[in-house]
Design a protein around this motif. Structure first.
Motif: not given
Length: 402
Positions: A310-326
């Motif tokens: 869960r921690d990795l999933s939440i972190w990855a969601g934030r990271e990708l949304a930040s990288q992709w600006k979505t």
């Protein structure tokens, strides 16, 4: 001979408990059978079974082939009795209310084919139900005449209350709904639904509840004693680390006489457990190996696995949304081991070929879906992955979408 067979099984199970722990992340890859260099970001679809669990399944296969009659006439039933007991403890249930099935699709079909729905009835599903559920209902509706009612959910989701409100409004507008089916964790898009609130909402209206927990078992805690739906189904081969073709179905005891398997066997048994435990000659070793999946989780820490994912999933969601600006699809409170992130493109030709191009160039598998005319990815976190996998994914997706 019989003592030899039992001993083989015990030796296999004991071997799971003597292995040393490995830190979560890439070091865990050796525990699985994934191809060298392959990055699996889609554990959610089919799972990945640990080597130790596959080894245990092979032990059962050898027992079955060594003494077929002893296996099918006796030993198999002892193993699945233990599995049902182990599962019952894991999900807060009584083993008398649990049967083993191949997958969630089998359970949904068994339940809805057993219920005597008529043209005076309706079945409620949400707009994000896994396609197997509405597909099954459409086929049965054409035969039996009942209506299918859809609670349309607004996506992205603002929170659990929005889902409860949509279902409440749909129930109020359709008083002839007799059964409601909800995902515990939806598949596409992936999110944890407020099933406790939805179950209570339906109970107040005398609507039976089927919860499709295909993705829930092993991803989040399940307590059926508290939840108390009418029917609950969950796959063990996704997040619980059991072999492919292993799942369970829980049925509230007063309803058990109504529910029969999709295959009626030669056993002649008419009780709930008896009808489901043998459905003809087939390979039942995946069922027997569920306990090995639970033992693997015990070795590394069941809650620790859930927390890491869960921690990795939440972190990855934030990271990708930040990288992709979505953006992500839902609040973090509704995220388990899977997350959804909007792709930074509206070009169908780029989005629809992204999965193939990631595999061809980077040996990475990722699910891309179209939700309300926007393109999203569904990622799966797992103990053999770590943050660097998602950092690389973000950069590679940007490269391929140029």
């Amino acid at each position: 001979m019989r003592s030899v067979i039992v001993l083989l099984g015990l030796v296999g199970m004991q071997s799971l408990a003597v292995q040393s722990k490995t830190a979560f992340g890439h070091g865990m890859r050796k525990e699985f059978m994934l191809a060298e260099g392959f990055t699996n970001l889609n554990h959610g679809s089919f799972g990945s079974t640990p080597r130790k669990v596959i080894d245990q399944q092979r032990v059962y296969t050898e027992q079955m082939e060594a003494y077929p009659d002893l296996w099918f006439r006796g030993e198999y039933f002892k193993y699945v009795e233990k599995v049902r007991s182990d599962l019952a403890k894991y999900v807060g249930a009584d083993s008398a209310d649990i049967v083993l099935i191949e997958n969630a699709s089998t359970g949904v079909n068994s339940i809805f084919r057993s219920l005597k729905l008529t043209s005076a009835d309706a079945v409620l599903v949400t707009s994000i139900a896994y396609s197997m559920v509405p597909n099954t209902l459409r086929w049965l509706s054409a035969r039996d005449g009942f209506a299918i009612v859809v609670a349309n959910l607004t996506l992205p989701v603002t929170g659990p209350d929005a889902i409860v409100d949509s279902v409440r409004q749909t129930l109020d507008a359709n008083p002839h709904v007799k059964v409601a089916s909800f995902s515990h964790i939806s598949s596409i898009p992936a999110m944890i639904l407020p099933v406790a609130e939805l179950t209570a909402l339906c109970r107040a209206r005398n609507v039976s509840v089927l919860i499709d927990g295909a993705h829930a078992l092993g991803q989040i805690p399940i307590d059926l004693a508290t939840l108390q739906p009418d029917f609950y189904i969950a796959n063990a081969h996704k997040w619980l680390f059991s072999p492919k073709g292993s799942a369970f179905m829980w049925v509230r005891r007063p309803l058990q006489p109504q529910i029969v398997p999709t295959v009626i066997s030669s056993s002649g048994k008419t009780d709930f457990i008896g009808e489901f435990e043998y459905t003809g000659t087939r390979d039942y070793t995946a069922f027997c190996s569920i306990s090995a999946g639970l033992a693997f989780r015990d070795e590394f820490g069941d809650q620790a696995i859930m927390d890491y994912n869960r921690d990795l999933s939440i972190w990855a969601g934030r990271e990708l949304a930040s990288q992709w600006k979505t953006e992500t699809m839902c609040p973090d409170s509704m995220v388990g081991s899977m997350n959804n992130i909007r792709l930074p493109t509206t070009d169908p030709s780029k989005a629809n070929t992204l999965t193939q191009r990631l595999m061809e160039k980077y040996n990475t598998y990722l699910v891309v879906v179209n939700v309300n005319n926007a393109f999203w990815v569904r990622i799966s976190a797992q103990v053999y992955l770590e943050r660097s996998d998602f950092e690389l994914l973000g950069l590679r997706v940007l490269e391929l979408l140029q």
